[in-house]
Design a protein around this motif. Structure first.
Motif, PDB file in Angstrom:
ATOM      1  N   LYS A  52      41.245  50.749  43.763  1.00 39.70           N
ATOM      2  CA  LYS A  52      40.053  50.022  44.206  1.00 39.70           C
ATOM      3  C   LYS A  52      40.356  48.690  44.877  1.00 39.70           C
ATOM      4  CE  LYS A  52      37.086  51.957  40.646  1.00 39.70           C
ATOM      5  NZ  LYS A  52      38.089  52.137  39.567  1.00 39.70           N
ATOM      6  N   GLN A 102      41.799  45.509  47.280  1.00 35.80           N
ATOM      7  CA  GLN A 102      41.734  45.232  48.715  1.00 35.80           C
ATOM      8  C   GLN A 102      43.066  45.601  49.370  1.00 35.80           C
ATOM      9  OE1 GLN A 102      40.210  41.224  49.563  1.00 35.80           O
ATOM     10  NE2 GLN A 102      39.778  41.060  47.375  1.00 35.80           N
ATOM     11  N   TYR A 161      42.295  36.175  44.154  1.00 36.79           N
ATOM     12  CA  TYR A 161      42.393  37.637  44.142  1.00 36.79           C
ATOM     13  C   TYR A 161      43.223  38.163  42.955  1.00 36.79           C
ATOM     14  CZ  TYR A 161      42.982  42.454  45.680  1.00 36.79           C
ATOM     15  OH  TYR A 161      43.034  43.821  45.727  1.00 36.79           O
ATOM     16  N   ASP A 209      37.846  32.747  42.075  1.00 40.17           N
ATOM     17  CA  ASP A 209      37.494  33.788  43.050  1.00 40.17           C
ATOM     18  C   ASP A 209      36.040  34.156  42.775  1.00 40.17           C
ATOM     19  OD1 ASP A 209      39.435  35.990  44.823  1.00 40.17           O
ATOM     20  OD2 ASP A 209      37.347  36.542  44.386  1.00 40.17           O
ATOM     21  N   SER A 210      35.305  34.476  43.818  1.00 37.94           N
ATOM     22  CA  SER A 210      33.892  34.814  43.587  1.00 37.94           C
ATOM     23  C   SER A 210      33.746  36.208  42.971  1.00 37.94           C
ATOM     24  CB  SER A 210      33.107  34.733  44.899  1.00 37.94           C
ATOM     25  OG  SER A 210      33.687  35.595  45.844  1.00 37.94           O
ATOM     26  N   SER A 211      34.779  37.013  43.039  1.00 34.41           N
ATOM     27  CA  SER A 211      34.696  38.369  42.499  1.00 34.41           C
ATOM     28  C   SER A 211      35.156  38.403  41.035  1.00 34.41           C
ATOM     29  CB  SER A 211      35.555  39.301  43.367  1.00 34.41           C
ATOM     30  OG  SER A 211      36.152  40.295  42.581  1.00 34.41           O
ATOM     31  N   ALA A 212      34.267  38.921  40.178  1.00 38.13           N
ATOM     32  CA  ALA A 212      34.592  39.000  38.752  1.00 38.13           C
ATOM     33  C   ALA A 212      35.789  39.931  38.529  1.00 38.13           C
ATOM     34  CB  ALA A 212      33.384  39.488  37.966  1.00 38.13           C
ATOM     35  N   LYS A 213      35.890  40.968  39.353  1.00 40.55           N
ATOM     36  CA  LYS A 213      37.012  41.915  39.226  1.00 40.55           C
ATOM     37  C   LYS A 213      38.329  41.222  39.537  1.00 40.55           C
ATOM     38  CE  LYS A 213      35.318  46.520  40.038  1.00 40.55           C
ATOM     39  NZ  LYS A 213      34.504  46.876  41.182  1.00 40.55           N
ATOM     40  N   ALA A 214      38.320  40.364  40.572  1.00 46.38           N
ATOM     41  CA  ALA A 214      39.528  39.623  40.927  1.00 46.38           C
ATOM     42  C   ALA A 214      39.948  38.716  39.775  1.00 46.38           C
ATOM     43  CB  ALA A 214      39.293  38.811  42.200  1.00 46.38           C
ATOM     44  N   ALA A 231      35.119  32.812  37.776  1.00 44.76           N
ATOM     45  CA  ALA A 231      34.453  33.629  38.797  1.00 44.76           C
ATOM     46  C   ALA A 231      33.335  32.784  39.408  1.00 44.76           C
ATOM     47  CB  ALA A 231      33.890  34.896  38.170  1.00 44.76           C
ATOM     48  N   ASP A 234      31.809  30.791  43.312  1.00 42.87           N
ATOM     49  CA  ASP A 234      31.895  30.628  44.753  1.00 42.87           C
ATOM     50  C   ASP A 234      32.748  29.398  45.080  1.00 42.87           C
ATOM     51  OD1 ASP A 234      30.871  31.016  47.590  1.00 42.87           O
ATOM     52  OD2 ASP A 234      30.275  28.959  47.165  1.00 42.87           O
TER      53      ASP A 234
END
Ligand code: SAH
Length: 394
Positions: free
Chosen positions: A198, A200, A230, A250-255, A277, A279
């Motif tokens: 999944k 990037q 990331y 990182d704005s992405s919780a997954k990152a 997490a 912005d």
């Protein structure tokens, strides 16, 4: 073989080995050519000039060879992949001790436009950016096993988001060969979970390896902010370098989850690391002044296309201005742009404008780019995409 004829005078860039044919250069296409087919390109004087994969769009042919005698057959793939592997051996990265993560094929930089292959331990992750490469994926995969001669066992194909959407190829991500669940790779002695399912790109930003290694040398005794973290690559190097404290954002919780996992893999129970997490703009706005004396800004490609250029440059200016405003005296800023549409000078001007607005004294310590396993074909300057500056801020 289908034939494409160029307009008069439009062969100049091909004579200089530029590997793309734009739609505006074409006068006539012979036969019912489909996206992904092999085509021969002829000048208006009916002279052979190149052979490549046909595609629909502004770039209509990606050139595989300029040699009329070179057929695109099994030995073509073998030669090209072998050349790419030899290049990585010449660089030293293919067998560098304590490292099993590197890029084996970098599109035009390896005379294989539309193809990317990254190696993570015993798995290769292969990505096609053109229909032609997609159709040839199995042949490429089998040849790759041969060329790597026992060094890899698995080949994962990850092209769902990179193939031209209109070609309607319905690619599915999955293993072409083998099938491993072990996804830990080692980069310069540090371990990383690679999310090739999944994640990037092919799962990891292999292109920042040398820049992460440089950051490690600046980390000792510093408080570090890794913005746009990331997988946490820069964070883990900073910790090994002796940072006092490392904050990853990182704005992405997954990152953020992935960053935490990677930090724990290398430095279990290390209290120096925190991850948020949030912005980037909000975090930089709200953070207190002088908290950090080493800041990394590695944002996503703000400009994916030419038309987005103005906004992108503004984005770089804004984000860098905040860092200049808040970084401690004697601080070091690692700032990057990976947008192909933004050139080195434009990026530098954005950072310059941001520095000037802060009124601080700023000097350039290093000018960074992509590493040697992401080579730039000298005839294809567009291949140079990663730009970075290391700045000393008084
Ligand atoms: N430095 C990383 C790569 C960064 S990729 C490395 O070395 O591997 C860019 C990252 O920016 C992505 O993970 C994406 O989730 C994050 N991102 C995008 N927009 C953001 C925003 N507005 N604020 C914070 N992070 C953002």
């Amino acid at each position: 073989m289908y034939k494409i004829y160029l307009k008069s005078g439009k062969e100049e860039s091909l004579r200089r080995f530029h590997p793309w044919v734009f739609s505006g250069a074409i006068s006539r296409v012979e036969g019912k050519v489909q996206e992904g087919d092999l085509v021969d390109i002829y000048t208006s004087q009916n002279e052979f000039i190149a052979r490549g994969h046909y595609q629909i769009g502004s770039i209509m042919v990606r050139v595989l060879t300029f040699d009329e005698q070179e057929a695109i057959d099994a030995s073509f793939w073998k030669n090209r992949l072998h050349e790419a592997y030899q290049k990585r051996q010449a660089i030293g990265i293919a067998s560098y001790p304590g490292n099993n993560t590197f890029r084996l094929v970098h599109g035009e930089g390896d005379n294989l436009p539309g193809l990317v292959i990254d190696i993570y331990n015993r798995t290769a992750v292969m990505q096609a950016h053109s229909a032609g490469m997609h159709y040839q994926r199995m042949e490429i995969a089998q040849t790759l096993m041969e060329v790597m001669d026992g060094k890899i066992d698995h080949i994962y194909y990850k092209s769902e988001t990179t193939l031209p959407y209109k070609a309607d190829l319905g690619p599915e991500n999955g293993f072409l060969i083998g099938g491993s669940k072990d996804n830990i790779a080692v980069e310069y002695g540090l371990q990383f979970h690679i999310d090739w399912l999944k994640g990037q790109k092919t799962g990891f930003f292999v292109d920042q390896r040398e820049n992460r290694a440089l950051l490690e040398r600046y980390s000792k005794g510093r408080s570090v902010l890794n913005m746009f973290c990331y997988t946490g690559g820069f964070s883990v190097y900073a910790m090994r370098g002796g940072a006092l404290q490392v904050d990853s954002v990182d704005s992405s919780a997954k990152a953020i989850e992935l960053t935490k996992k990677n930090v724990a893999l290398n430095f279990p129970d290390d209290k120096r690391h925190n991850a948020y997490a949030e912005d980037a703009f909000k975090f930089l706005d709200e953070m207190e002044k002088d908290k950090y004396d080493l800041i990394i800004l590695d944002p996503p490609a703000f400009a994916k296309h030419r038309d987005a250029l103005r906004n992108a440059l503004q984005g770089y200016r804004r984000i860098n201005a905040k860092a200049f405003e808040k970084i401690r005296h004697g601080g070091i800023l690692f700032t990057f742009s990976c947008s192909q549409a933004v050139n080195k000078d434009q990026f530098r001007t954005s950072v310059f404008t941001a520095a000037a607005a802060s009124g601080r004294k700023v000097s350039i310590l290093h000018q960074l780019t992509q590493p040697a396993d992401h080579p730039v074909n000298i005839y294809h300057p567009e291949g140079e995409y990663l730009k970075g500056l290391v700045l000393y801020v008084e």
